[in-house]
Design a protein around this motif. Structure first.
Motif, PDB file in Angstrom:
ATOM      1  N   UNK A  12       0.815  -1.218   0.000  1.00  0.00           N
ATOM      2  CA  UNK A  12       0.000   0.000   0.000  1.00  0.00           C
ATOM      3  C   UNK A  12       0.848   1.266   0.000  1.00  0.00           C
ATOM      4  N   UNK A  13       1.927   1.267   0.796  1.00  0.00           N
ATOM      5  CA  UNK A  13       2.800   2.442   0.863  1.00  0.00           C
ATOM      6  C   UNK A  13       3.978   2.356  -0.099  1.00  0.00           C
ATOM      7  N   UNK A  14       4.069   1.243  -0.801  1.00  0.00           N
ATOM      8  CA  UNK A  14       5.055   1.039  -1.859  1.00  0.00           C
ATOM      9  C   UNK A  14       6.482   1.245  -1.354  1.00  0.00           C
ATOM     10  N   UNK A  15       6.792   0.459  -0.324  1.00  0.00           N
ATOM     11  CA  UNK A  15       8.147   0.510   0.206  1.00  0.00           C
ATOM     12  C   UNK A  15       8.514  -0.830   0.825  1.00  0.00           C
ATOM     13  N   UNK A  16       9.820  -1.057   0.954  1.00  0.00           N
ATOM     14  CA  UNK A  16      10.359  -2.202   1.665  1.00  0.00           C
ATOM     15  C   UNK A  16      11.004  -1.687   2.950  1.00  0.00           C
ATOM     16  N   UNK A  17      10.843  -2.410   4.040  1.00  0.00           N
ATOM     17  CA  UNK A  17      11.580  -2.024   5.242  1.00  0.00           C
ATOM     18  C   UNK A  17      11.775  -3.232   6.163  1.00  0.00           C
ATOM     19  N   UNK A  18      12.904  -3.266   6.868  1.00  0.00           N
ATOM     20  CA  UNK A  18      13.152  -4.367   7.802  1.00  0.00           C
ATOM     21  C   UNK A  18      12.254  -4.244   9.016  1.00  0.00           C
ATOM     22  N   UNK A  19      11.774  -5.393   9.487  1.00  0.00           N
ATOM     23  CA  UNK A  19      10.841  -5.336  10.609  1.00  0.00           C
ATOM     24  C   UNK A  19      10.784  -6.661  11.346  1.00  0.00           C
ATOM     25  N   UNK A  20      10.119  -6.631  12.475  1.00  0.00           N
ATOM     26  CA  UNK A  20       9.765  -7.834  13.228  1.00  0.00           C
ATOM     27  C   UNK A  20       8.254  -7.866  13.369  1.00  0.00           C
ATOM     28  N   UNK A  21       7.651  -9.006  13.055  1.00  0.00           N
ATOM     29  CA  UNK A  21       6.201  -9.180  13.141  1.00  0.00           C
ATOM     30  C   UNK A  21       5.906 -10.070  14.346  1.00  0.00           C
ATOM     31  N   UNK A  22       5.053  -9.588  15.228  1.00  0.00           N
ATOM     32  CA  UNK A  22       4.715 -10.312  16.448  1.00  0.00           C
ATOM     33  C   UNK A  22       3.342 -10.965  16.272  1.00  0.00           C
ATOM     34  N   UNK A  40      15.661 -12.184   3.597  1.00  0.00           N
ATOM     35  CA  UNK A  40      14.356 -12.682   3.176  1.00  0.00           C
ATOM     36  C   UNK A  40      13.323 -11.552   3.207  1.00  0.00           C
ATOM     37  N   UNK A  41      12.255 -11.744   2.409  1.00  0.00           N
ATOM     38  CA  UNK A  41      11.197 -10.738   2.291  1.00  0.00           C
ATOM     39  C   UNK A  41       9.878 -11.340   2.771  1.00  0.00           C
ATOM     40  N   UNK A  42       9.056 -10.493   3.387  1.00  0.00           N
ATOM     41  CA  UNK A  42       7.746 -10.916   3.881  1.00  0.00           C
ATOM     42  C   UNK A  42       6.677 -10.205   3.060  1.00  0.00           C
ATOM     43  N   UNK A  43       5.800 -10.974   2.458  1.00  0.00           N
ATOM     44  CA  UNK A  43       4.761 -10.417   1.587  1.00  0.00           C
ATOM     45  C   UNK A  43       3.398 -10.986   1.974  1.00  0.00           C
ATOM     46  N   UNK A  44       2.328 -10.228   1.738  1.00  0.00           N
ATOM     47  CA  UNK A  44       1.003 -10.862   1.817  1.00  0.00           C
ATOM     48  C   UNK A  44       0.952 -12.064   0.876  1.00  0.00           C
ATOM     49  N   UNK A  45       0.151 -13.050   1.194  1.00  0.00           N
ATOM     50  CA  UNK A  45       0.043 -14.231   0.351  1.00  0.00           C
ATOM     51  C   UNK A  45      -0.754 -13.955  -0.910  1.00  0.00           C
ATOM     52  N   UNK A  46      -0.642 -14.875  -1.850  1.00  0.00           N
ATOM     53  CA  UNK A  46      -1.308 -14.728  -3.147  1.00  0.00           C
ATOM     54  C   UNK A  46      -2.729 -15.296  -3.082  1.00  0.00           C
ATOM     55  N   UNK A 231      -2.899  -4.082 -18.653  1.00  0.00           N
ATOM     56  CA  UNK A 231      -3.778  -3.588 -17.590  1.00  0.00           C
ATOM     57  C   UNK A 231      -3.070  -3.562 -16.238  1.00  0.00           C
ATOM     58  N   UNK A 232      -2.020  -4.353 -16.089  1.00  0.00           N
ATOM     59  CA  UNK A 232      -1.283  -4.387 -14.823  1.00  0.00           C
ATOM     60  C   UNK A 232      -0.778  -3.001 -14.464  1.00  0.00           C
ATOM     61  N   UNK A 273       2.708  -2.928  -8.251  1.00  0.00           N
ATOM     62  CA  UNK A 273       1.494  -3.085  -9.059  1.00  0.00           C
ATOM     63  C   UNK A 273       1.079  -4.559  -9.113  1.00  0.00           C
ATOM     64  N   UNK A 274       2.063  -5.414  -9.357  1.00  0.00           N
ATOM     65  CA  UNK A 274       1.780  -6.846  -9.490  1.00  0.00           C
ATOM     66  C   UNK A 274       1.223  -7.417  -8.193  1.00  0.00           C
ATOM     67  N   UNK A 275       1.871  -7.076  -7.072  1.00  0.00           N
ATOM     68  CA  UNK A 275       1.421  -7.641  -5.797  1.00  0.00           C
ATOM     69  C   UNK A 275       0.109  -7.030  -5.321  1.00  0.00           C
ATOM     70  N   UNK A 276      -0.162  -5.795  -5.706  1.00  0.00           N
ATOM     71  CA  UNK A 276      -1.479  -5.236  -5.386  1.00  0.00           C
ATOM     72  C   UNK A 276      -2.576  -6.085  -6.026  1.00  0.00           C
ATOM     73  N   UNK A 277      -2.334  -6.502  -7.266  1.00  0.00           N
ATOM     74  CA  UNK A 277      -3.307  -7.312  -7.998  1.00  0.00           C
ATOM     75  C   UNK A 277      -3.394  -8.721  -7.417  1.00  0.00           C
ATOM     76  N   UNK A 278      -2.234  -9.276  -7.066  1.00  0.00           N
ATOM     77  CA  UNK A 278      -2.187 -10.667  -6.617  1.00  0.00           C
ATOM     78  C   UNK A 278      -2.602 -10.858  -5.166  1.00  0.00           C
ATOM     79  N   UNK A 279      -2.386  -9.825  -4.347  1.00  0.00           N
ATOM     80  CA  UNK A 279      -2.561  -9.996  -2.902  1.00  0.00           C
ATOM     81  C   UNK A 279      -3.674  -9.144  -2.294  1.00  0.00           C
ATOM     82  N   UNK A 280      -3.872  -7.941  -2.804  1.00  0.00           N
ATOM     83  CA  UNK A 280      -4.787  -7.006  -2.144  1.00  0.00           C
ATOM     84  C   UNK A 280      -6.134  -6.855  -2.828  1.00  0.00           C
ATOM     85  N   UNK A 281      -6.141  -6.730  -4.149  1.00  0.00           N
ATOM     86  CA  UNK A 281      -7.401  -6.431  -4.837  1.00  0.00           C
ATOM     87  C   UNK A 281      -8.510  -7.442  -4.550  1.00  0.00           C
TER      88      UNK A 281
END
Length: 538
Positions: A12-22, A40-46, A231-232, A273-281
């Motif tokens: 949504x904010x179109x950025x990558x950042x290091x983090x810890x998820x609890x 490694x990268x953490x992404x919403x699932x498809x 359209x992507x 753009x790709x992940x917005x379509x695959x994960x959020x829309x």
């Protein structure tokens, strides 16, 4: 409490950042940025925005075992195929099995069972059935409304189901191939919001301009990614990805939604753009209970090696590792009732005898498409017992209702490419009657009768040697594991390739030759069907 660390992909904010998820009790309770370095990268699932699980020839539990390793955390599933065979009982069978899987299934109520008044399936879903199913609260949408003439002409049955969907605030999915202009406007005006059948960018753009969401589809047979991929970038907020129909071998070897994402990355489209379509829309459009990496969400996400290869290290659903290095649990196997409907006697050679003279309509297959073209064969003289013309790639196609004894319907087809033998299937959209293509009547008879003996499945007749994949659940689903089904299916395809077909997925292509709601020529209960006339060819 569990802590997962990595580079978060904030779509949504179109950025990558290091983090810890609890994570606690399956929920994300906090996300803390830090300054660490991660590999490694953490992404919403498809999410697959439209799929018929039955087309994998697997039950939902086995289907989930193949797609979760590809990063899929949820699917919007239409049990249309099993409904055509077993009705409400079949729909409940799929939902019950899906509840045993870690994958998140979101179900639609099949809207067109039968798909048209011309079809004769094993069961019917009435307006009353639709209302009873909607009342259960287990459905999020009315699935693809494919009876386009019924919508436009206000057929009481079709409109009744649409009104029920509105009553229960369900989304309404569309199915409108090549529909444009005023007819499209009328179709949309009934509350239909999506389409996965656009085959040209112009068609998709018109549908979007009139308020629809478009699904870019890459299944085993039907593929419209290349036509719609622009359209992507240009219509990112109005697009979703789907597979619609994928066989087990493709899911195992080529991937699921991740294969579409890889195509888009290779074509240079932006990762966000790709992940917005695959994960959020899909989550936002269907209001799915799937986490998108926010505090308070279900802990549904995937861990990737990097954003180039998209190799999935782990898949988390509701905070549990359902795929990955930390998942030591074995995948349970569940017994499934072998419900079925198969009531046709074996056929004889005389049942397939065909005379031809004059102009004869022939189905012309389009590779990698469920659309077909019309071809006219010219016979200057009457030919008794015509079977095929291999030099001109003209083969015989047979349709046989499997729910009661009926006469085989016979036509001709070009583009299959067999040079010998025959193959037959009880997977034929939408009613799942027997469909077969072959070089001689003898080849066809042996393949069809083997299918009848097994009460459903896929059969290849190679010079009298029969190879098969039994499908005892409704004649369309196996009771075996995904890997077993994929292995057997690949063997059948390899045999068919040696027999001459150039098609990448010949059984999937064959299955759509009875889908009369798709242009242009198909075969059904009374022979060759012309979509443009929406009637059988006389």
């Amino acid at each position: 409490m569990e802590i997962v660390e990595g580079n978060l992909i904030d779509i949504e904010n179109r950025e990558f950042y290091p983090c810890a998820i609890f994570i606690s009790e399956g929920k994300i309770i906090n996300i803390e940025r830090n300054s660490n370095s991660y590999d490694q990268y953490i992404s919403p699932g498809f999410i697959d925005a439209h799929v018929h699980v039955e087309s994998s020839m697997l039950m939902p539990v086995e289907f989930s075992k193949l797609v979760i390793p590809n990063g899929t955390v949820g699917v919007v599933a239409d049990p249309h195929e099993i409904a055509n065979v077993l009705g409400v009982e079949g729909v409940k069978l799929m939902i019950d099995n899906g509840e045993k899987a870690p994958l998140k299934f979101f179900w639609g109520i099949p809207s067109c069972v039968p798909a048209t008044p011309f079809d004769k399936p094993g069961s019917i879903l009435s307006v009353e059935d639709t209302d009873k199913l909607a009342k259960t609260g287990k459905f999020i949408l009315l699935s693809e409304v494919m009876n386009v003439p019924g919508v436009i002409n206000n057929d009481p049955d079709v409109i009744g189901k649409i009104e029920i969907a509105k009553k229960y605030q369900l989304k309404i999915d569309g199915h409108a191939p090549e529909l444009t202009g005023d007819s499209l406007s009328s179709y949309i005006a009934h509350g239909i919001e999506t389409d996965h059948e656009s085959s040209t960018i112009e068609e998709a753009e018109e549908k979007i301009s009139k308020g629809m969401y478009i699904m870019i589809r890459e299944g085993s047979a039907a593929k419209n990614y290349d036509a719609l991929k622009s359209l992507i970038a240009t219509r990112t907020d109005r697009v979703m990805f789907c597979t619609d129909d994928s066989h087990a071998d493709d899911l195992l070897n080529k991937g699921h939604i991740n294969k579409i994402i890889r195509k888009a990355l290779a074509d240079g489209y932006g990762i966000f753009d790709i992940l917005q379509i695959a994960c959020l829309n899909p989550v936002h459009f269907y209001n799915l209970n799937i986490g998108t990496l926010h505090v308070g969400d279900d802990a549904d996400f995937i861990i990737l090696d990097d954003i180039e290869s998209l190799n999935v290290r782990s898949t988390y659903i509701k905070g549990k590792v359902v795929y990955g290095e930390n998942n030591s649990k074995s995948n349970p196997v569940y017994d499934v009732p072998l419900l079925n409907k198969f009531h046709h006697d074996e056929i004889s050679l005389s049942d397939l005898h065909t005379n031809v003279f004059g102009d004869v309509a022939c189905i012309q297959v389009r590779p990698d498409s469920i659309l077909t073209d019309s071809k006219i064969l010219h016979f200057n003289e009457k030919i008794e017992g015509f079977q095929s013309d291999l030099d001109k790639d003209i083969l015989k196609i047979v349709y046989l209702n499997r729910y009661f004894n009926s006469k085989p319907q016979i036509g001709f087809i070009s583009g299959i490419g067999l040079k010998r033998g025959a193959f037959a299937s009880s997977i034929s959209h939408d009613s799942h009657n027997i469909i077969a293509v072959g070089c001689t009547d003898q080849d066809l008879m042996l393949a069809i009768n083997e299918l009848i003996k097994e009460k459903g499945g896929l059969v290849v007749n190679e010079a009298g040697e029969l190879h098969s994949l039994p499908l005892p659940i409704g004649g369309i689903i196996s009771d075996k594991s995904g890997r077993e089904v994929a292995s057997c299916y690949m063997e059948l395809n390899e045999i068919l390739s040696k027999m001459g077909t150039p098609l990448k997925s010949p059984f999937m292509t064959l299955s759509f030759m009875a889908l009369i709601v798709i242009p242009t020529l198909k075969i059904g209960e009374k022979g060759i069907f012309d979509f443009e006339k929406f009637d059988f060819v006389s």
